[in-house]
Scaffold this active site. Sequence first.
Site, PDB file in Angstrom:
ATOM      1  N   HIS A   1      40.756  44.777  47.783  1.00  0.00           N
ATOM      2  CA  HIS A   1      40.193  43.518  47.299  1.00  0.00           C
ATOM      3  C   HIS A   1      39.083  42.989  48.202  1.00  0.00           C
ATOM      4  O   HIS A   1      37.999  42.634  47.729  1.00  0.00           O
ATOM      5  CB  HIS A   1      41.332  42.487  47.199  1.00  0.00           C
ATOM      6  N   PHE A   2      39.332  42.918  49.495  1.00  0.00           N
ATOM      7  CA  PHE A   2      38.321  42.466  50.446  1.00  0.00           C
ATOM      8  C   PHE A   2      37.595  43.690  50.998  1.00  0.00           C
ATOM      9  O   PHE A   2      37.775  44.092  52.148  1.00  0.00           O
ATOM     10  CB  PHE A   2      38.963  41.635  51.559  1.00  0.00           C
TER      11      PHE A   2
END
Length: 323
Positions: A299-300
């Site tokens: 996600h990041f």
Amino acid sequence: MNSSSSTWARLAVAAGFVAVTAAASAAPVTPAASTAVTYHTASIDGVKVFYREAGPKNAPTLLLLHGFPTSSQMFRNLIPKLADRYHVIAPDYPGYGQSDQPPMDKFTYSFDNQAKVIDKLTSQLGLTKYALYVQDYGAPIGYRLAAAHPERVTAIVVQNGNAYDEGLDNEFWQPVKEYWKDKTEAKAAKLRPLLEIGGTKWQYTEGFRNPDANVSPDAWMLDQAYLDRPGNKDVQIEMFYSYGTNPPRYPEWQAYFRKHQPPMLLVWGKGDKIFPAAGATPYLRDLPKAELHLLDTGHFALEEEGDKIAKLMRDFLGRNVKR
């Protein structure tokens, strides 16, 4: 060589050294020196909005819009990699990072209102044109700006930010969608574990190649410190509810894509369990010239693929954004 010649040779070398040293000291500041990040606040309708800034102000502007539950700190490593060529601005939304967290009865925590705050910030800073980097919550905030001011947006970099129904058709969103339909504390209680350290760490580790080696634990610990401030978790629950206002606007944003064809670079962590790759490919329906890169991370994605994303951005922006 006699002693006189030797002496003159040494003097010549010394003089050359002095000349080079003097020239070096008089040389203009190198591009690397302009990448230093500075920290500022602006008052927007009485709310202190924090932002990071770097790069020459006469260069093309990049507006970096962060996701949940983080802040502009997610761009801490990316900014210096771009600021030699671009004027970079990365704000914290109200209730996030170093910006104010107004009481909920004094400030409406919604995507519409957050977008208004950032829009007013860009006006206050005199940003008449900018490229967007949007991730997670940054996407619906950024797309509100783009749809309202298409003439301002020079390009868009999308990193795990959704604008299509396909991107919300997964297990993560089921309890959130239930809360949209039934805004009760019982439904909210199912979401609150996402606001605890286990949920925050999960966002920084799930789907990553090697999170132990590649992701700094400082990232999720800092995010958690912000979440643990009094009243902040209620702010986040309200933002979860407000996220339900985004899917009805997808057709509007897709129409914007089709009409204006903004240059778009998609750099997507394919291991993301919140915004999976199923949400990336639909962009190509409306933007057939968009460039899509599915990265082996989560996600990041900047935590694990920051160098690659910066390189892709420099190439993409160099081709699409006029200096």
